[in-house]
Design a protein around this motif. Structure first.
Motif, PDB file in Angstrom:
ATOM      1  N   ASN A  47       0.780  -1.594   0.524  1.00 49.44           N
ATOM      2  CA  ASN A  47       0.061  -0.243  -0.104  1.00 49.44           C
ATOM      3  C   ASN A  47       0.608   1.237  -0.007  1.00 49.44           C
ATOM      4  OD1 ASN A  47      -3.046  -0.706   0.133  1.00 49.44           O
ATOM      5  ND2 ASN A  47      -2.528  -1.722   1.856  1.00 49.44           N
ATOM      6  N   PHE A  48       0.506   2.258  -1.135  1.00 50.08           N
ATOM      7  CA  PHE A  48       1.171   3.784  -0.676  1.00 50.08           C
ATOM      8  C   PHE A  48       0.170   4.892   0.690  1.00 50.08           C
ATOM      9  CE2 PHE A  48       2.337   2.534  -5.464  1.00 50.08           C
ATOM     10  CZ  PHE A  48       3.283   2.954  -5.085  1.00 50.08           C
ATOM     11  N   LYS A  49       1.075   5.234   1.299  1.00 46.33           N
ATOM     12  CA  LYS A  49       0.742   5.566   2.518  1.00 46.33           C
ATOM     13  C   LYS A  49       0.545   7.810   2.082  1.00 46.33           C
ATOM     14  CE  LYS A  49       2.944   4.572   5.716  1.00 46.33           C
ATOM     15  NZ  LYS A  49       3.753   4.818   6.895  1.00 46.33           N
ATOM     16  N   LYS A  50       1.717   7.647   1.304  1.00 45.59           N
ATOM     17  CA  LYS A  50       1.723   9.258   0.829  1.00 45.59           C
ATOM     18  C   LYS A  50       2.409   9.239  -0.573  1.00 45.59           C
ATOM     19  CE  LYS A  50       3.307  12.634   3.501  1.00 45.59           C
ATOM     20  NZ  LYS A  50       3.906  13.496   4.436  1.00 45.59           N
ATOM     21  N   ILE A  58       7.467   9.258  -1.734  1.00 43.97           N
ATOM     22  CA  ILE A  58       6.531   8.355  -1.491  1.00 43.97           C
ATOM     23  C   ILE A  58       6.931   7.408  -0.304  1.00 43.97           C
ATOM     24  CG2 ILE A  58       5.799   5.693  -2.811  1.00 43.97           C
ATOM     25  CD1 ILE A  58       7.403   6.896  -5.369  1.00 43.97           C
ATOM     26  N   GLU A  59       5.771   7.263   0.232  1.00 51.19           N
ATOM     27  CA  GLU A  59       5.746   6.487   1.766  1.00 51.19           C
ATOM     28  C   GLU A  59       5.165   5.491   1.541  1.00 51.19           C
ATOM     29  OE1 GLU A  59       4.189   8.655   4.669  1.00 51.19           O
ATOM     30  OE2 GLU A  59       6.894  10.002   4.111  1.00 51.19           O
ATOM     31  N   GLY A  60       5.034   4.080   1.849  1.00 51.70           N
ATOM     32  CA  GLY A  60       4.266   2.750   1.923  1.00 51.70           C
ATOM     33  C   GLY A  60       4.450   1.543   2.665  1.00 51.70           C
ATOM     34  N   PHE A  97      11.416   6.848  -0.058  1.00 58.01           N
ATOM     35  CA  PHE A  97      11.738   6.234  -1.154  1.00 58.01           C
ATOM     36  C   PHE A  97      11.675   8.498  -1.926  1.00 58.01           C
ATOM     37  CE2 PHE A  97      11.936   6.891  -5.521  1.00 58.01           C
ATOM     38  CZ  PHE A  97      13.027   6.131  -5.847  1.00 58.01           C
ATOM     39  N   ILE A  98      12.880   9.332  -1.863  1.00 56.43           N
ATOM     40  CA  ILE A  98      13.224  10.450  -1.954  1.00 56.43           C
ATOM     41  C   ILE A  98      13.865  10.516  -2.403  1.00 56.43           C
ATOM     42  CG2 ILE A  98      13.327  12.751  -1.551  1.00 56.43           C
ATOM     43  CD1 ILE A  98      12.520  11.610   1.851  1.00 56.43           C
ATOM     44  N   LEU A  99      13.507  11.511  -4.087  1.00 53.86           N
ATOM     45  CA  LEU A  99      13.836  11.799  -5.595  1.00 53.86           C
ATOM     46  C   LEU A  99      14.106  13.542  -4.986  1.00 53.86           C
ATOM     47  CD1 LEU A  99      12.759   9.922  -8.554  1.00 53.86           C
ATOM     48  CD2 LEU A  99      15.392   9.851  -6.674  1.00 53.86           C
ATOM     49  N   ASN A 100      15.049  13.883  -5.345  1.00 58.06           N
ATOM     50  CA  ASN A 100      15.446  15.845  -5.110  1.00 58.06           C
ATOM     51  C   ASN A 100      15.824  15.595  -6.305  1.00 58.06           C
ATOM     52  OD1 ASN A 100      14.352  16.316  -2.693  1.00 58.06           O
ATOM     53  ND2 ASN A 100      15.947  15.401  -1.535  1.00 58.06           N
ATOM     54  N   TYR A 101      15.688  16.895  -7.289  1.00 65.39           N
ATOM     55  CA  TYR A 101      16.535  17.195  -8.667  1.00 65.39           C
ATOM     56  C   TYR A 101      16.721  18.430  -8.043  1.00 65.39           C
ATOM     57  CZ  TYR A 101      13.505  13.377 -10.776  1.00 65.39           C
ATOM     58  OH  TYR A 101      13.579  12.326 -11.325  1.00 65.39           O
ATOM     59  N   ILE A 107      20.420  14.562  -9.580  1.00 62.81           N
ATOM     60  CA  ILE A 107      19.328  13.859  -8.428  1.00 62.81           C
ATOM     61  C   ILE A 107      20.170  12.874  -7.851  1.00 62.81           C
ATOM     62  CG2 ILE A 107      17.265  11.931  -8.957  1.00 62.81           C
ATOM     63  CD1 ILE A 107      18.166  12.532 -12.012  1.00 62.81           C
ATOM     64  N   ASP A 108      19.744  13.313  -6.605  1.00 61.22           N
ATOM     65  CA  ASP A 108      19.588  12.786  -5.273  1.00 61.22           C
ATOM     66  C   ASP A 108      18.391  11.622  -5.039  1.00 61.22           C
ATOM     67  OD1 ASP A 108      21.964  14.314  -4.862  1.00 61.22           O
ATOM     68  OD2 ASP A 108      21.062  15.539  -3.993  1.00 61.22           O
ATOM     69  N   SER A 109      18.739  10.277  -4.483  1.00 63.88           N
ATOM     70  CA  SER A 109      17.694   9.278  -4.079  1.00 63.88           C
ATOM     71  C   SER A 109      18.075   9.004  -2.619  1.00 63.88           C
ATOM     72  CB  SER A 109      17.872   8.426  -5.088  1.00 63.88           C
ATOM     73  OG  SER A 109      18.822   7.455  -5.184  1.00 63.88           O
ATOM     74  N   LYS A 110      17.173   8.408  -1.742  1.00 67.87           N
ATOM     75  CA  LYS A 110      17.165   8.009  -0.750  1.00 67.87           C
ATOM     76  C   LYS A 110      15.938   7.284  -0.465  1.00 67.87           C
ATOM     77  CE  LYS A 110      16.697   9.057   4.474  1.00 67.87           C
ATOM     78  NZ  LYS A 110      16.258  10.010   4.777  1.00 67.87           N
ATOM     79  N   ILE A 111      16.080   5.825  -0.082  1.00 68.89           N
ATOM     80  CA  ILE A 111      15.210   4.156   0.127  1.00 68.89           C
ATOM     81  C   ILE A 111      15.939   3.890   1.826  1.00 68.89           C
ATOM     82  CG2 ILE A 111      16.356   2.949  -1.368  1.00 68.89           C
ATOM     83  CD1 ILE A 111      13.566   2.574  -1.481  1.00 68.89           C
ATOM     84  N   GLY A 112      14.295   4.213   2.891  1.00 70.87           N
ATOM     85  CA  GLY A 112      14.856   4.326   3.542  1.00 70.87           C
ATOM     86  C   GLY A 112      13.323   3.071   4.121  1.00 70.87           C
ATOM     87  N   ILE A 113      14.148   2.612   5.278  1.00 68.22           N
ATOM     88  CA  ILE A 113      13.080   1.330   6.180  1.00 68.22           C
ATOM     89  C   ILE A 113      12.786   2.025   7.721  1.00 68.22           C
ATOM     90  CG2 ILE A 113      11.856  -0.414   7.762  1.00 68.22           C
ATOM     91  CD1 ILE A 113      14.167  -2.140   4.966  1.00 68.22           C
ATOM     92  N   THR A 114      11.586   2.794   7.448  1.00 65.58           N
ATOM     93  CA  THR A 114      11.091   3.510   8.312  1.00 65.58           C
ATOM     94  C   THR A 114      10.508   2.772   9.814  1.00 65.58           C
ATOM     95  OG1 THR A 114       9.133   4.210   7.733  1.00 65.58           O
ATOM     96  CG2 THR A 114      10.625   5.731   6.900  1.00 65.58           C
ATOM     97  N   ASN A 115       9.881   1.678   9.749  1.00 61.86           N
ATOM     98  CA  ASN A 115       9.838   0.848  10.662  1.00 61.86           C
ATOM     99  C   ASN A 115       9.605  -0.400  10.407  1.00 61.86           C
ATOM    100  OD1 ASN A 115       8.608   0.642  13.390  1.00 61.86           O
ATOM    101  ND2 ASN A 115       5.669   0.724  12.244  1.00 61.86           N
ATOM    102  N   LEU A 116       9.546  -1.280  11.235  1.00 64.60           N
ATOM    103  CA  LEU A 116       9.318  -2.648  11.202  1.00 64.60           C
ATOM    104  C   LEU A 116       7.901  -3.328  12.545  1.00 64.60           C
ATOM    105  CD1 LEU A 116      12.665  -3.788  10.454  1.00 64.60           C
ATOM    106  CD2 LEU A 116      11.272  -3.976   9.382  1.00 64.60           C
TER     107      LEU A 116
END
Length: 76
Positions: free
Chosen positions: A7-10, A70-72, A57-61, A27-36
């Motif tokens: 599911n997507f949350k945001k 994108i959060e999910g 998941f974050i992309l900055n141009y 393009i800077d990208s960041k992906i991470g696990i925020t909770n388990l």
């Protein structure tokens, strides 16, 4: 154990400024696990134990052109 849900949350995308001629775009990208979390998952007629993995998941141009967020979460 397979992935049983997603599911997507945001979803957020914003164009801040136009791209100018001869601009070097970074393009800077960041992906991470925020909770388990372990959760009871409704799978058919019975409940099963599963793992909920929240992510971001974050992309900055750059230079200050656009941002995407994108959060999910995934049930595993």
């Amino acid at each position: 154990m397979p992935i049983v849900g997603f599911n997507f949350k945001k979803l957020h995308a914003e164009k801040k400024n136009p791209i100018k001629e001869n601009t070097n775009i970074k393009i800077d990208s960041k992906i991470g696990i925020t909770n388990l979390d372990f959760e009871k998952l409704p799978t058919g007629s019975k409940k099963a134990d599963g793992l909920r993995i929240d992510f971001e998941f974050i992309l900055n141009y750059q230079p200050d052109i656009a941002d995407i967020l994108i959060e999910g979460f995934v049930y595993y």
